[in-house]
Write a protein that holds these residues in place. Structure first.
Motif, PDB file in Angstrom:
ATOM      1  N   ALA A  16      50.879 -38.824 -21.472  1.00 20.35           N
ATOM      2  CA  ALA A  16      51.893 -37.908 -20.961  1.00 20.35           C
ATOM      3  C   ALA A  16      51.488 -37.365 -19.592  1.00 20.35           C
ATOM      4  CB  ALA A  16      52.108 -36.762 -21.949  1.00 20.35           C
ATOM      5  N   VAL A  17      50.208 -37.019 -19.451  1.00 20.43           N
ATOM      6  CA  VAL A  17      49.741 -36.502 -18.167  1.00 20.43           C
ATOM      7  C   VAL A  17      49.955 -37.543 -17.067  1.00 20.43           C
ATOM      8  CG1 VAL A  17      47.684 -35.853 -16.853  1.00 20.43           C
ATOM      9  CG2 VAL A  17      48.080 -34.878 -19.114  1.00 20.43           C
ATOM     10  N   LEU A  18      49.597 -38.800 -17.393  1.00 12.35           N
ATOM     11  CA  LEU A  18      49.799 -39.874 -16.421  1.00 12.35           C
ATOM     12  C   LEU A  18      51.260 -39.953 -16.002  1.00 12.35           C
ATOM     13  CD1 LEU A  18      48.594 -42.331 -14.939  1.00 12.35           C
ATOM     14  CD2 LEU A  18      49.316 -43.712 -16.891  1.00 12.35           C
ATOM     15  N   PHE A  19      52.146 -39.869 -17.010  1.00  6.60           N
ATOM     16  CA  PHE A  19      53.574 -39.945 -16.695  1.00  6.60           C
ATOM     17  C   PHE A  19      54.028 -38.754 -15.872  1.00  6.60           C
ATOM     18  CE2 PHE A  19      53.981 -43.406 -19.715  1.00  6.60           C
ATOM     19  CZ  PHE A  19      54.930 -44.171 -19.055  1.00  6.60           C
ATOM     20  N   LEU A  20      53.507 -37.578 -16.193  1.00  7.19           N
ATOM     21  CA  LEU A  20      53.886 -36.382 -15.435  1.00  7.19           C
ATOM     22  C   LEU A  20      53.494 -36.539 -13.968  1.00  7.19           C
ATOM     23  CD1 LEU A  20      53.164 -33.297 -17.708  1.00  7.19           C
ATOM     24  CD2 LEU A  20      55.341 -34.072 -16.762  1.00  7.19           C
ATOM     25  N   ILE A  21      52.260 -37.012 -13.738  1.00  8.10           N
ATOM     26  CA  ILE A  21      51.812 -37.195 -12.353  1.00  8.10           C
ATOM     27  C   ILE A  21      52.746 -38.167 -11.626  1.00  8.10           C
ATOM     28  CG2 ILE A  21      49.970 -38.172 -10.911  1.00  8.10           C
ATOM     29  CD1 ILE A  21      47.978 -37.164 -13.012  1.00  8.10           C
ATOM     30  N   ALA A  22      52.972 -39.318 -12.264  1.00  7.97           N
ATOM     31  CA  ALA A  22      53.846 -40.320 -11.653  1.00  7.97           C
ATOM     32  C   ALA A  22      55.225 -39.707 -11.399  1.00  7.97           C
ATOM     33  CB  ALA A  22      53.951 -41.537 -12.565  1.00  7.97           C
ATOM     34  N   PHE A  23      55.717 -38.967 -12.407  1.00  9.23           N
ATOM     35  CA  PHE A  23      57.054 -38.391 -12.294  1.00  9.23           C
ATOM     36  C   PHE A  23      57.153 -37.466 -11.090  1.00  9.23           C
ATOM     37  CE2 PHE A  23      59.929 -34.842 -13.319  1.00  9.23           C
ATOM     38  CZ  PHE A  23      61.119 -35.535 -13.434  1.00  9.23           C
ATOM     39  N   PHE A  24      56.187 -36.560 -10.905  1.00 11.38           N
ATOM     40  CA  PHE A  24      56.260 -35.611  -9.791  1.00 11.38           C
ATOM     41  C   PHE A  24      56.184 -36.315  -8.442  1.00 11.38           C
ATOM     42  CE2 PHE A  24      55.305 -32.253 -12.919  1.00 11.38           C
ATOM     43  CZ  PHE A  24      56.374 -31.430 -12.594  1.00 11.38           C
ATOM     44  N   ILE A  25      55.297 -37.300  -8.353  1.00 13.64           N
ATOM     45  CA  ILE A  25      55.194 -38.027  -7.085  1.00 13.64           C
ATOM     46  C   ILE A  25      56.508 -38.736  -6.761  1.00 13.64           C
ATOM     47  CG2 ILE A  25      54.007 -39.898  -5.872  1.00 13.64           C
ATOM     48  CD1 ILE A  25      51.533 -39.267  -7.499  1.00 13.64           C
ATOM     49  N   PHE A  26      57.013 -39.424  -7.772  1.00 10.78           N
ATOM     50  CA  PHE A  26      58.239 -40.190  -7.527  1.00 10.78           C
ATOM     51  C   PHE A  26      59.432 -39.278  -7.274  1.00 10.78           C
ATOM     52  CE2 PHE A  26      57.474 -44.738  -8.116  1.00 10.78           C
ATOM     53  CZ  PHE A  26      56.155 -44.699  -8.508  1.00 10.78           C
ATOM     54  N   LYS A  27      59.482 -38.137  -7.965  1.00  2.32           N
ATOM     55  CA  LYS A  27      60.613 -37.221  -7.815  1.00  2.32           C
ATOM     56  C   LYS A  27      60.719 -36.735  -6.371  1.00  2.32           C
ATOM     57  CE  LYS A  27      60.840 -32.917  -8.842  1.00  2.32           C
ATOM     58  NZ  LYS A  27      60.858 -31.555  -9.088  1.00  2.32           N
ATOM     59  N   GLU A  28      59.566 -36.504  -5.748  1.00  2.00           N
ATOM     60  CA  GLU A  28      59.584 -36.035  -4.362  1.00  2.00           C
ATOM     61  C   GLU A  28      59.702 -37.201  -3.384  1.00  2.00           C
ATOM     62  OE1 GLU A  28      58.871 -32.893  -2.867  1.00  2.00           O
ATOM     63  OE2 GLU A  28      58.867 -31.737  -4.715  1.00  2.00           O
ATOM     64  N   GLY A  29      59.081 -38.330  -3.747  1.00  2.00           N
ATOM     65  CA  GLY A  29      58.968 -39.424  -2.784  1.00  2.00           C
ATOM     66  C   GLY A  29      60.188 -40.324  -2.720  1.00  2.00           C
ATOM     67  N   ILE A  30      60.801 -40.606  -3.888  1.00  2.00           N
ATOM     68  CA  ILE A  30      61.887 -41.593  -3.925  1.00  2.00           C
ATOM     69  C   ILE A  30      63.114 -41.154  -3.095  1.00  2.00           C
ATOM     70  CG2 ILE A  30      63.522 -42.802  -5.428  1.00  2.00           C
ATOM     71  CD1 ILE A  30      60.762 -43.964  -5.631  1.00  2.00           C
ATOM     72  N   PRO A  31      63.571 -39.887  -3.204  1.00  4.30           N
ATOM     73  CA  PRO A  31      64.730 -39.488  -2.387  1.00  4.30           C
ATOM     74  C   PRO A  31      64.463 -39.687  -0.900  1.00  4.30           C
ATOM     75  CG  PRO A  31      64.253 -37.815  -4.028  1.00  4.30           C
ATOM     76  CD  PRO A  31      63.133 -38.790  -4.085  1.00  4.30           C
ATOM     77  N   PHE A  32      63.228 -39.380  -0.464  1.00  5.31           N
ATOM     78  CA  PHE A  32      62.898 -39.580   0.938  1.00  5.31           C
ATOM     79  C   PHE A  32      63.024 -41.053   1.320  1.00  5.31           C
ATOM     80  CE2 PHE A  32      59.825 -41.057   4.007  1.00  5.31           C
ATOM     81  CZ  PHE A  32      60.119 -40.277   5.108  1.00  5.31           C
ATOM     82  N   LEU A  33      62.457 -41.933   0.449  1.00  5.40           N
ATOM     83  CA  LEU A  33      62.504 -43.361   0.747  1.00  5.40           C
ATOM     84  C   LEU A  33      63.942 -43.858   0.803  1.00  5.40           C
ATOM     85  CD1 LEU A  33      59.522 -44.825  -1.322  1.00  5.40           C
ATOM     86  CD2 LEU A  33      59.735 -44.630   1.158  1.00  5.40           C
ATOM     87  N   ALA A  34      64.775 -43.336  -0.111  1.00  5.78           N
ATOM     88  CA  ALA A  34      66.172 -43.752  -0.138  1.00  5.78           C
ATOM     89  C   ALA A  34      66.855 -43.386   1.177  1.00  5.78           C
ATOM     90  CB  ALA A  34      66.888 -43.089  -1.312  1.00  5.78           C
ATOM     91  N   GLN A  35      66.500 -42.216   1.708  1.00  3.11           N
ATOM     92  CA  GLN A  35      67.158 -41.732   2.915  1.00  3.11           C
ATOM     93  C   GLN A  35      66.583 -42.415   4.168  1.00  3.11           C
ATOM     94  OE1 GLN A  35      66.308 -37.621   3.581  1.00  3.11           O
ATOM     95  NE2 GLN A  35      67.194 -37.695   5.642  1.00  3.11           N
ATOM     96  N   TYR A  36      65.213 -42.540   4.230  1.00  2.00           N
ATOM     97  CA  TYR A  36      64.568 -43.051   5.436  1.00  2.00           C
ATOM     98  C   TYR A  36      64.573 -44.580   5.465  1.00  2.00           C
ATOM     99  CZ  TYR A  36      61.157 -43.144   9.265  1.00  2.00           C
ATOM    100  OH  TYR A  36      60.523 -43.343  10.463  1.00  2.00           O
ATOM    101  N   GLY A  37      64.581 -45.186   4.266  1.00  2.00           N
ATOM    102  CA  GLY A  37      64.547 -46.652   4.193  1.00  2.00           C
ATOM    103  C   GLY A  37      63.122 -47.151   3.997  1.00  2.00           C
ATOM    104  N   LEU A  38      62.917 -47.919   2.933  1.00  2.00           N
ATOM    105  CA  LEU A  38      61.569 -48.399   2.624  1.00  2.00           C
ATOM    106  C   LEU A  38      60.992 -49.310   3.730  1.00  2.00           C
ATOM    107  CD1 LEU A  38      59.279 -48.396   0.500  1.00  2.00           C
ATOM    108  CD2 LEU A  38      60.328 -50.438  -0.478  1.00  2.00           C
ATOM    109  N   PRO A  39      61.791 -50.276   4.244  1.00  2.00           N
ATOM    110  CA  PRO A  39      61.223 -51.177   5.275  1.00  2.00           C
ATOM    111  C   PRO A  39      60.745 -50.403   6.500  1.00  2.00           C
ATOM    112  CG  PRO A  39      63.320 -52.006   4.476  1.00  2.00           C
ATOM    113  CD  PRO A  39      63.174 -50.639   3.896  1.00  2.00           C
ATOM    114  N   GLY A  40      61.545 -49.463   6.973  1.00  2.00           N
ATOM    115  CA  GLY A  40      61.154 -48.693   8.147  1.00  2.00           C
ATOM    116  C   GLY A  40      59.900 -47.885   7.884  1.00  2.00           C
TER     117      GLY A  40
END
Ligand SMILES: Nc1ncnc2c1ncn2[C@@H]1O[C@H](COP(=O)(O)OP(=O)(O)OP(=O)(O)O)[C@@H](O)[C@H]1O
Ligand SMILES: [Mg+2]
Lengths: 283, 250
Positions: free
Chosen positions: A22-46
């Protein structure tokens, strides 16, 4: 009554086991929750291929950091693998018990030294040496490779030793009985036999090198640019996050989380490869 | 012709006296069997003949062992050459984790033969001699560990033939095989004895009776009796041999 206690113990052990997951998932979850919206907006390739990182101008390209991480990690492997595998072979096949009993604890001690101490020695001893002999500031890929190479030694040595000692002794005896020397036996039978274990050890060492932060911040110089020589200063992904997280706000902060997502991806891939190799061996 | 002779051979593991005054003559081109209950020193004796005991910390060998009349325990003797001549097959088949071909030519390779063509010729000879060539010639690059136990044991014998071994030491070579595979290996040994000197340790008295020419009976580190197999089994000289053969202890 006994049965009741046993059920409770069993249930709590399961709970504990799941809580680590669960701890592992929580860590992954928090990182992705903050990081994924940024990537969606900025674009992964760029984000992955951009070579300018200027948070003030909203330019977030982490290519220099990816390259920095890869160079420093490869350098650590070039230093650490021959030394580590060689030491393990020496300790298992050539050293007598007394020597082994002195060296093995020393290597384990190496694993217990805090990374800031490695960084300190890197700055005080190695960096001046590199500066005097090769030029540049001394805070460079070369310096970091040597320090990280030493830091991953304990991982590589202990896993290589384990996989060599796990080989059935009849391999060695069979080879010696055919008139081979110990050295020939190591090269022609034992290393091929232990190859998947050694590979797994190397990949775990690689994970350690790519994830190392403190020592790396202290000895790479942290310049954000694509390096052109071994004596250039670089910044790794881990240093980038650690250096800037303290003051980053808004989109800059999210970009650092996205950087962590990429790092997470790298490490997951390495670990998966290691696990696949280890499983293949036990089959 | 005597191939191997031992005089006053004593072996110690630290303080434990594992072999006591063994005097023995092993005939060339014959099969010599060692029998005796577990722990009586059969493996230890076998390992004196190719000096594998040198690998064991604390093992000490006193006395004399001669191969073709030459002492094999001189100071600074050539161990590698000795082990080429005196090959060993282990209880559990132990092919290396390499291909069948690489297993077969392992010996020639470590002794310096590099040419692929030569190695191929050697492997064909060795595998033919153990009757594996027809079975395996199309999959020499497969891992040896895929073979059946019997094939693995044959391959381990082929490895010795590939280095032109003269003596084959076999430590219970059939103990992990089923009766049919055992019979096939026995037939192979009988076929090989015209070119090789074979010394076999076995727990299976019928096996010793079936294939060997001479037999030695061991008890607690001593060789109680040694003679032609026929005599030893029909009319043992010693009471203790008779008891063992009749299964009264063991
Ligand atoms: N490496 C060793 N260190 C100490 N003692 C040993 C060692 N190897 C064997 N021994 C002892 O020496 C004695 C003879 O052992 P050996 O293996 O030669 O017997 P064996 O006749 O081959 O028995 P088995 O039929 O079980 O294979 C045994 O009592 C054994 O415990
Ligand atoms: Mg034995």
């Amino acid at each position: 009554m006994n049965k009741f206690i046993e059920t409770i113990i069993e249930k709590s052990i399961i709970l504990i086991a799941f809580s680590t997951v669960a701890v592992l998932f929580l860590i992954a979850f928090f990182i992705f929750k903050e990081g994924i919206p940024f990537l969606a907006q900025y674009g992964l390739p760029g984000f992955l291929t951009g070579s300018t990182w200027l948070p003030g101008e909203d330019k977030f390209g982490i290519l220099p950091m990816i390259i920095g991480s890869i160079y420093v990690t490869l350098g650590a492997l070039i230093v650490g693998v021959p030394l580590g595998v060689g030491s393990a072979i020496f300790l298992v096949e050539f050293a007598n018990k007394r020597i082994r009993n002195i060296i093995k604890p020393a290597i384990e001690l190496l694993a217990g030294i805090p990374s800031v101490v490695y960084g300190f020695i890197g700055i005080m001893v190695l960096a001046p040496w590199v500066r005097i002999n090769f030029g540049g500031s001394g805070l460079s890929i070369l310096t970091a490779s040597i320090v990280l190479g030493i830091m991953i030694l304990p991982t590589i040595i202990s896993i290589t030793m384990d996989s060599l000692t796990a080989l059935p002794s009849v391999y060695k005896e069979g080879s010696i009985a055919l008139g081979a020397t110990t050295w020939q036996t190591v090269i022609m039978v034992l290393l091929p036999g232990a190859k998947s274990g050694i590979l797994a050890g190397i990949i775990l060492g690689m994970g350690r090198a790519i994830g190392e932060t403190m020592a790396v911040i202290m000895i790479t110089g942290n310049a954000i640019r694509i390096p052109t020589s071994l004596y250039d200063s670089v910044r790794t992904m881990t240093s980038n996050i650690a250096l800037e997280m303290g003051y980053a706000l808004g989109i800059h902060r999210s970009a650092l989380f996205a950087n962590a997502v990429v790092l997470f991806g790298f490490i997951m891939i390495l670990n998966t490869i290691a696990i696949l190799i280890i499983n293949k061996r036990s089959k | 012709m005597m191939k191997i002779t031992s005089r006053n051979l004593n072996v110690f593991y630290e303080d434990f006296h594992a072999l006591i005054n063994v005097n023995l003559d092993i005939r060339e081109h014959a099969i010599t069997a060692f029998i005796g209950s577990s722990g009586c020193g059969k493996t230890t004796l076998l390992r004196c003949f190719n000096r594998m005991n040198d690998l064991i910390d604390g093992a000490k060998v006193h006395g004399e062992v001669r191969l073709d009349g030459k002492n094999i325990y001189p100071d600074g003797g050539d161990l590698l050459a000795l082990r080429r001549k005196v090959g060993m097959v282990f209880q559990r088949p132990n092919p290396f984790p390499l291909s069948i071909f690489d297993n077969c030519i392992y010996g020639p390779r470590v002794h310096g033969t590099k040419e692929r063509k030569k190695l191929e010729v050697i492997s064909e000879h060795a595998l033919s001699a153990v009757l594996l060539w027809e079975e395996l010639k199309d999959r020499l690059d497969r891992p040896a560990l895929e073979l059946t136990g019997e094939q693995q044991q044959r391959l381990c014998i082929a490895r010795l033939l590939a280095v032109n071994a003269e003596v084959l030491l076999m430590d219970e070579p059939c103990s992990t095989l089923d009766p049919i595979a055992t019979q096939k290996i026995e037939e192979l040994l009988v076929k090989l004895k015209k070119d090789y000197t074979i010394v076999i340790v076995t727990h299976n008295m019928q096996q010793a009776a079936r294939i060997s020419d001479s037999t030695g009976f061991f008890l607690m580190g001593e060789m109680v009796e040694f003679g032609t197999t026929k005599k030893l089994f029909r009319s043992p000289k010693h009471k203790r041999t008779q008891d063992y053969l009749e299964g009264r202890f063991g």
